[in-house]
Design an enzyme around this catalytic site. Structure first.
Site, PDB file in Angstrom:
ATOM      1  N   ASP A 211       0.881  -1.174   0.000  1.00 14.98           N
ATOM      2  CA  ASP A 211       0.000   0.000   0.000  1.00 14.98           C
ATOM      3  C   ASP A 211       0.914   1.217   0.000  1.00 14.98           C
ATOM      4  O   ASP A 211       1.560   1.517   1.001  1.00 14.98           O
ATOM      5  CB  ASP A 211      -0.888  -0.024   1.260  1.00 14.98           C
ATOM      6  CG  ASP A 211      -1.704   1.260   1.456  1.00 14.98           C
ATOM      7  OD1 ASP A 211      -1.680   2.129   0.553  1.00 14.98           O
ATOM      8  OD2 ASP A 211      -2.352   1.385   2.505  1.00 14.98           O
TER       9      ASP A 211
ATOM     10  N   LYS B 270       2.504  11.369  -3.268  1.00 16.45           N
ATOM     11  CA  LYS B 270       1.508  10.652  -4.071  1.00 16.45           C
ATOM     12  C   LYS B 270       0.611  11.629  -4.831  1.00 16.45           C
ATOM     13  O   LYS B 270       0.115  11.321  -5.907  1.00 16.45           O
ATOM     14  CB  LYS B 270       0.677   9.773  -3.135  1.00 16.45           C
ATOM     15  CG  LYS B 270      -0.284   8.820  -3.833  1.00 16.45           C
ATOM     16  CD  LYS B 270      -0.844   7.844  -2.820  1.00 16.45           C
ATOM     17  CE  LYS B 270      -1.860   6.892  -3.396  1.00 16.45           C
ATOM     18  NZ  LYS B 270      -2.337   5.940  -2.363  1.00 16.45           N
TER      19      LYS B 270
ATOM     20  N   GLU C 261      -7.439   0.368  -4.387  1.00 12.93           N
ATOM     21  CA  GLU C 261      -7.429   0.252  -2.926  1.00 12.93           C
ATOM     22  C   GLU C 261      -8.729  -0.338  -2.356  1.00 12.93           C
ATOM     23  O   GLU C 261      -8.665  -1.227  -1.503  1.00 12.93           O
ATOM     24  CB  GLU C 261      -7.090   1.615  -2.301  1.00 12.93           C
ATOM     25  CG  GLU C 261      -5.620   1.977  -2.557  1.00 12.93           C
ATOM     26  CD  GLU C 261      -5.279   3.445  -2.348  1.00 12.93           C
ATOM     27  OE1 GLU C 261      -6.147   4.197  -1.861  1.00 12.93           O
ATOM     28  OE2 GLU C 261      -4.149   3.837  -2.678  1.00 12.93           O
TER      29      GLU C 261
ATOM     30  N   ASP D  83     -13.098   5.281   2.788  1.00  9.82           N
ATOM     31  CA  ASP D  83     -11.670   5.400   3.095  1.00  9.82           C
ATOM     32  C   ASP D  83     -11.316   6.841   3.468  1.00  9.82           C
ATOM     33  O   ASP D  83     -11.228   7.704   2.590  1.00  9.82           O
ATOM     34  CB  ASP D  83     -10.857   4.931   1.874  1.00  9.82           C
ATOM     35  CG  ASP D  83      -9.348   5.039   2.087  1.00  9.82           C
ATOM     36  OD1 ASP D  83      -8.903   5.641   3.085  1.00  9.82           O
ATOM     37  OD2 ASP D  83      -8.601   4.515   1.226  1.00  9.82           O
TER      38      ASP D  83
END
Ligand code: ADP
Ligand code: MG
Length: 632
Positions: free
Chosen positions: A9, A71, A172, A194
């Site tokens: 991850d 990211k 994800e 999330d």
């Protein structure tokens, strides 16, 4: 070499690596014992890269030599990131030319976002290699469901630069569902909520015959635990100004100290009803207050409310009502907050799954997927994972208009074909401009790539029949081909996003990383040991000023003094094992000192005095708490 495949991850705030131990996915801890590797990269004074927890202090002390949240920059160009540049302290490379691949300045060096992500991946790879005692070269890496082609490419590039073959990119939410083994249920609808450090994603997945399909995704790329931290910081700054009459807003150090304290308080409030905030500010000031869970919940409600709209939209896009959701999965550290769990339960009218750690569940699912790919799991051997394309893809047609070929939320792998012709008599070349986005005009969509179909034989306008085919493969990577059917002329590309790296660039980065790898590794070990030594020496210095120091016998004090000198001496050298040995012996020798200080602290606390005055948290042998908190 083994064929082991790990699951990774690669998160905005934290990254993790996991593997399948028998039938159970397990996270692999780092050398410091922590499962989470904060996605922070720093360069120390000698230009050695420092990753994770060890890089935290650089964010405060030398922020121009540290980067987090990289990211957000993956697969993006200078013009896409104006918003990010406003919100985050990213520094573009000093010598970056317009139109060039994005580079970030870190001290005197500059790096592309995939190179920075590669440093994080290399750290995870090293953690796994230390754990297994052998090389690890293959991985499944997760990406947000909304990641576009360029962002997926950039993630694969990062893997290659880190020396990892990325066998599959998995969304994800799909990974999180796999971690819970929801595939075994065969059929149903899963909602994945999330809430991480700085991003919020919601996805609706459909499970049919054990196959996952992401049917819609939504979210907010600037919403998460950071917003909660900022609210708490704002309150603290107001208090400090109002009650104490001091303004520390401009002091980076003070704000960071407050940030650290409020994050600890926030985390405490996820498991207890009240917490005490106690911050030592520069200049000898001290700020304290109680925070109850009730106050906290009131404060963060507006942040939590911002997740409602995207959830409703995702349901609407999926054509579903809340009562049609069968399973709800919580992902992201911020879903540990009880109020968030309550909100999710109300939104989807289901008790969410909470058995797995929400900040680990994506990595665990990546490990499950890795196991499936390696053929290790018989039950799920034939299982396919279907994902969805987050934005429509198409080409520019006459008049600067977008013609969509694959629609948003299409299940991937996907392919679609459209036919076009020429505008002008005798036109020999046709420009194919590949676009991504929902807007009508090409100029408002994101330009992914351009290529030409050349050498069409002379024909009058409208005669040629040009077939344009779009194919998105299982990794979410787009291949576009164009073919004039009467002449058989064709051209095709695998979309190299306009702002992505070329193969050559990736290749040279891989070579660079090999050149530096071994040296970097050796130097890092030394630096890490030196830093640990600094911590213990600093703590000892403080302990000597404490009243209990006098309670030690003379020989004990002498012995400690001797070992202290010895540690200072080896620390100056580059033998990291000698440094570790020195730390270990000094730790042993100061054991009783630490105990005395601990007793003293307890007594003082009972007298209602400040525990921090005793330096108890900093005694030489006190283990460092592994806070999951962030310094962002
Ligand atoms: P990401 O997916 O963005 O990399 P994570 O899923 O690791 O991030 O979530 C990180 C966020 O979770 C941070 O804002 C952190 O402060 C928050 N967090 C971690 N543990 C808790 C907790 N017990 N209570 C509240 N927030 C938490
Ligand atoms: Mg995450």
């Amino acid at each position: 070499m083994s064929d082991r495949i790990v699951g990774i991850d690669l998160g905005t705030t934290n990254s993790l690596v996991a593997f399948m131990e028998g039938e159970t996915p397990v996270v692999i801890p780092g050398e410091d014992g922590s499962n989470l590797v904060p996605s922070i990269v720093a360069l120390d004074g000698g230009n050695h890269t420092i990753i994770g927890n060890a890089a935290r202090n650089f964010l405060i002390e030398t922020p121009e030599r540290a980067i987090y949240s990289v990211k957000r920059l993956m697969g993006r160009g200078a013009e896409d990131i104006t918003e990010e540049l406003k919100l985050f302290p990213f520094r573009l490379a000093d010598d970056m030319q317009a139109g060039e691949v994005l580079r970030i300045q870190l001290g005197e060096r500059s790096y592309t976002p995939p190179e920075i992500s590669a440093l994080i991946l290399r750290q995870l790879k090293r953690n796994a290699e230390r754990f297994f005692g052998e090389a690890v070269t293959k991985a499944v890496v997760t990406v947000p469901a909304y990641f576009n082609d360029a962002q997926r490419q950039a993630t694969k590039d990062a893997g290659r630069i880190a020396g990892l073959e990325v066998l599959r990119l998995v969304n994800e939410p799909t990974a999180a569902s796999l971690a819970y083994g929801l595939d075994k249920k065969k059929n149903g609808i899963v909602a994945v909520y999330d809430l991480g450090g700085g991003t919020f994603d919601v996805s609706i997945l459909k499970l049919h015959d054990g196959i996952f399909e992401v049917i819609s995704t939504n979210g907010d790329t600037h919403l998460g635990g950071d917003d909660i931290d900022n609210l708490l910081i704002a309150i603290a700054l107001d208090d400090v100004k109002g009650d104490m009459g001091i303004e520390v807003r401009r002091s980076g150090e003070a704000v960071q100290t407050i940030r650290k304290a409020v994050i600890e308080a926030k985390i405490a409030l996820s498991s207890q009803a009240t917490t005490h905030l106690d911050v030592e500010l520069p200049g000898g000031h001290r700020y304290q207050r109680e925070i109850t869970r009730e106050m906290f919940e009131q404060l963060v409600q507006p942040v939590l409310d911002r997740t409602v709209g995207p959830c409703k939209q995702a349901l609407k896009d999926a054509g579903l009502k809340p009562e049609q959701i069968d399973e709800v999965v919580l992902v992201g550290g911020s879903t540990r907050i009880p109020k968030v769990r309550q909100l999710v339960k109300e939104l989807f009218q289901r008790e969410p799954h909470i058995d797995l750690n929400p900040d680990e569940v994506v990595a665990l699912g990546a490990a499950v997927q890795a196991n499936i790919l390696s053929g290790g799991s018989v039950a799920t051997e034939n299982m396919l994972l279907l994902d969805v394309t987050p934005l429509s893809l198409g080409i520019e047609v006459a008049g600067g208009v977008t013609d969509k070929i694959i629609l948003r939320n299409s299940t991937i792998p996907a392919s679609a074909t459209q036919h076009y012709t020429t505008q002008v008599d005798g036109q020999a070349n046709v420009a194919i401009h590949v676009l991504q986005g929902e807007r009508e005009l090409a100029k408002d969509c994101r330009s992914l790539a351009r290529f030409d179909l050349k050498g069409i034989p002379p024909m009058s306008a409208g005669m040629p029949r040009i077939e344009v085919k779009f194919l998105i493969d299982a990794n979410g990577i787009l291949h576009v081909s164009a073919r004039e059917q009467r002449s058989g002329k064709e051209a095709e590309i695998e979309v190299q996003p306009s702002y992505g790296l070329t193969d050559d660039q990736v290749e040279s980065m891989i070579l660079d990383s090999f050149d530096y790898a071994e040296e970097d590794f050796r130097q890092r070990q030394v630096i890490e040991a030196q830093r640990e030594a600094d911590t213990i020496l600093g703590a000892l210095e403080k302990a000597k000023a404490n009243a209990v120091w006098a309670q030690l016998r003379t020989d004990e004090r002498k012995q400690i003094g001797k070992l202290e000198k010895a540690l200072i001496a080896v620390k100056a050298g580059s033998d990291y094992q000698a440094i570790l040995k020195g730390i270990e012996t000094l730790n042993q020798a100061t054991m009783r000192l630490a105990e005395l200080m601990m007793d003293g602290a307890v007594t003082t606390a009972l007298k209602g005095k400040n525990m921090n005055d005793t330096g108890v948290g900093e005694g030489p042998t006190a283990p460092h708490p592994m806070a999951e908190a962030e310094f962002e």
